[in-house]
Design an enzyme around this catalytic site. Structure first.
Site, PDB file in Angstrom:
ATOM      1  N   ASP A 199      43.071  53.969   9.239  1.00 45.83           N
ATOM      2  CA  ASP A 199      41.661  53.552   9.129  1.00 45.83           C
ATOM      3  C   ASP A 199      41.039  53.198  10.488  1.00 45.83           C
ATOM      4  O   ASP A 199      39.848  52.868  10.549  1.00 45.83           O
ATOM      5  CB  ASP A 199      41.536  52.316   8.230  1.00 45.83           C
ATOM      6  CG  ASP A 199      41.816  52.621   6.766  1.00 45.83           C
ATOM      7  OD1 ASP A 199      41.686  53.792   6.357  1.00 45.83           O
ATOM      8  OD2 ASP A 199      42.168  51.668   6.038  1.00 45.83           O
ATOM      9  N   LYS A 213      35.233  48.376   6.204  1.00 51.25           N
ATOM     10  CA  LYS A 213      35.042  49.709   5.605  1.00 51.25           C
ATOM     11  C   LYS A 213      35.257  49.629   4.111  1.00 51.25           C
ATOM     12  O   LYS A 213      36.063  48.827   3.610  1.00 51.25           O
ATOM     13  CB  LYS A 213      35.968  50.761   6.215  1.00 51.25           C
ATOM     14  CG  LYS A 213      37.456  50.700   5.844  1.00 51.25           C
ATOM     15  CD  LYS A 213      37.859  51.489   4.629  1.00 51.25           C
ATOM     16  CE  LYS A 213      39.096  50.864   4.021  1.00 51.25           C
ATOM     17  NZ  LYS A 213      39.751  51.408   2.945  1.00 51.25           N
TER      18      LYS A 213
HETATM   19  P1  ATP Z   1      45.183  48.144   5.026  1.00 51.91           P
HETATM   20  O1  ATP Z   1      44.456  48.311   6.350  1.00 51.91           O
HETATM   21  O2  ATP Z   1      46.674  48.185   5.136  1.00 51.91           O
HETATM   22  O3  ATP Z   1      44.586  48.928   3.909  1.00 51.91           O
HETATM   23  P2  ATP Z   1      43.750  45.854   4.153  1.00 51.91           P
HETATM   24  O4  ATP Z   1      42.497  46.524   4.536  1.00 51.91           O
HETATM   25  O5  ATP Z   1      43.941  45.552   2.710  1.00 51.91           O
HETATM   26  O6  ATP Z   1      44.986  46.638   4.647  1.00 51.91           O
HETATM   27  P3  ATP Z   1      43.979  44.013   6.404  1.00 51.91           P
HETATM   28  O7  ATP Z   1      43.131  42.792   6.471  1.00 51.91           O
HETATM   29  O8  ATP Z   1      43.720  45.104   7.356  1.00 51.91           O
HETATM   30  O9  ATP Z   1      43.928  44.497   4.894  1.00 51.91           O
HETATM   31  O10 ATP Z   1      45.485  43.485   6.538  1.00 51.91           O
HETATM   32  C1  ATP Z   1      46.643  44.155   6.122  1.00 51.91           C
HETATM   33  C2  ATP Z   1      47.861  43.416   6.692  1.00 51.91           C
HETATM   34  O11 ATP Z   1      47.922  43.652   8.103  1.00 51.91           O
HETATM   35  C3  ATP Z   1      47.786  41.901   6.571  1.00 51.91           C
HETATM   36  O12 ATP Z   1      48.421  41.449   5.403  1.00 51.91           O
HETATM   37  C4  ATP Z   1      48.492  41.378   7.818  1.00 51.91           C
HETATM   38  O13 ATP Z   1      49.830  41.069   7.536  1.00 51.91           O
HETATM   39  C5  ATP Z   1      48.491  42.558   8.791  1.00 51.91           C
HETATM   40  N1  ATP Z   1      47.686  42.343  10.032  1.00 51.91           N
HETATM   41  C6  ATP Z   1      48.042  42.650  11.283  1.00 51.91           C
HETATM   42  N2  ATP Z   1      47.071  42.383  12.159  1.00 51.91           N
HETATM   43  C7  ATP Z   1      46.032  41.895  11.458  1.00 51.91           C
HETATM   44  C8  ATP Z   1      44.716  41.460  11.813  1.00 51.91           C
HETATM   45  N3  ATP Z   1      44.272  41.454  13.091  1.00 51.91           N
HETATM   46  N4  ATP Z   1      43.913  41.058  10.815  1.00 51.91           N
HETATM   47  C9  ATP Z   1      44.342  41.088   9.524  1.00 51.91           C
HETATM   48  N5  ATP Z   1      45.577  41.463   9.140  1.00 51.91           N
HETATM   49  C10 ATP Z   1      46.419  41.884  10.098  1.00 51.91           C
END
Ligand code: ATP
Length: 312
Positions: A149, A19
């Site tokens: 999200d 997204k």
């Molecule tokens: P947010 O959703 O908090 O805005 P983001 O979009 O920047 O975060 P994501 O890749 O969703 O980034 O990861 C955020 C954090 O969630 C990671 O640093 C990790 O520690 C944790 N996490 C838990 N499960 C997962 C997963 N399946 N994939 C990626 N990260 C995960």
């Protein structure tokens, strides 16, 4: 979502998209610490694929496309995909467990909600694996408890988000956009960016007003006026993110020099997005980024939400 029961499948693979926020309006933190948001989400063509199979206990296994660092992706219950599986079985009062295999094409901690995509895909995949026929409303409610999200990751397309971002309503979108997605090897954790938003608001360095999506943006999407979008895109988390990470401001300058309809920080960063209303121009910019040694992907938007891509 709205899938026919097929309880005899032994493996189900569901695809979930990254997204972006075409507009991310953030208000002052509420009493409970959450920030009220008004946002326009869009699902774009970078994907995580989640495959689930029956297993004697919960486990998660992760692989990734080239250029995606898995170091920050946790194992076991800390992984949001396992939490999604547990939430679904608790909802149905079942003692079932599964092996969850994630293939990541969405950058980790990149502000593109890859974890939320995995959670949403796990809900849909397990629902199909076990023939649970969970209603769309129940799936959305479970998703909202898992993270702000996650509901959008279920529905995809383009949608208005409010509350903490978990209240989603699809919006008319007749545009066909191309995004050049520029990840950054050093992640930027979302909670720290919100904390710094509060610090800057406290200091008066930014003005946090009631977040409101500009009607002109929704009108341009509905009318398919891709060329009008550039100046209407905005992200209230950009100021705190750039203040925390001056290296990202410098990268933004380099991307602006390449040329596009807009350069936008994705969510809380550190990923940047370059907007194009035409694939040829997007490809030309991508060629310039190759010359400059800047890692990037090309992705169309909007694309669909979670959908089954394989059944065994
Ligand atoms: P947010 O959703 O908090 O805005 P983001 O979009 O920047 O975060 P994501 O890749 O969703 O980034 O990861 C955020 C954090 O969630 C990671 O640093 C990790 O520690 C944790 N996490 C838990 N499960 C997962 C997963 N399946 N994939 C990626 N990260 C995960």
């Amino acid at each position: 979502m709205s899938l026919l029961a097929e309880p005899d499948s032994s493996a189900v693979t569901v695809r979930a998209a990254a997204k972006i926020n075409l507009y991310l309006g953030v208000g002052r933190a509420r009493e409970d610490g959450f920030h009220p948001l008004e946002t326009v989400y869009q699902a774009i063509g970078l994907y995580d694929d989640v495959t689930v199979t029956d297993a004697p206990e919960w486990s998660v296994h992760t692989a990734a496309d080239a250029g995606i660092d898995l170091a920050a992706v946790p194992d076991g219950d800390a992984n949001i995909a396992v939490r999604a599986g547990r939430a679904l079985t608790a909802h149905h009062d079942l003692g079932l467990t599964a092996r969850i295999q994630i293939h990541k094409g969405i950058p980790v901690a990149g502000g593109m909600a890859g974890g939320s995509a995995d959670a949403a895909a796990t809900l849909v995949a397990l629902d199909r694996l076990w023939g649970l026929e969970t209603s769309d409303d129940d799936l959305l409610a479970i998703a909202a408890r898992l993270g702000s999200d996650v509901p959008f990751a279920l529905i995809g397309g383009t949608a208005l988000g409010s509350g903490r971002g978990e209240l989603v309503t699809p919006v008319a979108d007749a545009t066909e956009l191309w995004w050049v997605v520029v990840p950054h090897p050093v992640g930027l954790p979302t909670p720290g960016v919100y904390r710094h938003f509060d610090v800057l608001a406290e200091r008066g360095a930014i003005v946090a007003t009631e977040p409101r999506v500009p009607p002109d943006l929704l009108d341009a999407l509905a009318a398919g006026e891709s060329e009008a979008l550039g100046p209407l895109l905005a992200n209230d988390l950009a100021a705190p993110a750039y203040d925390l990470r001056p290296d990202l401001s410098e990268l933004r300058g380099r991307l602006e020099a390449v040329g596009s309809d807009a350069v936008l920080l994705s969510g809380s960063g550190p990923t940047h997005l370059m907007l194009f209303d035409d694939v040829e121009r997007a490809r030309a910019a991508a060629a310039d980024l190759i010359e400059a040694d800047i890692v990037h992907w090309l992705a169309p938007g909007p694309v669909a939400g979670c959908h089954v891509i394989d059944l065994l």
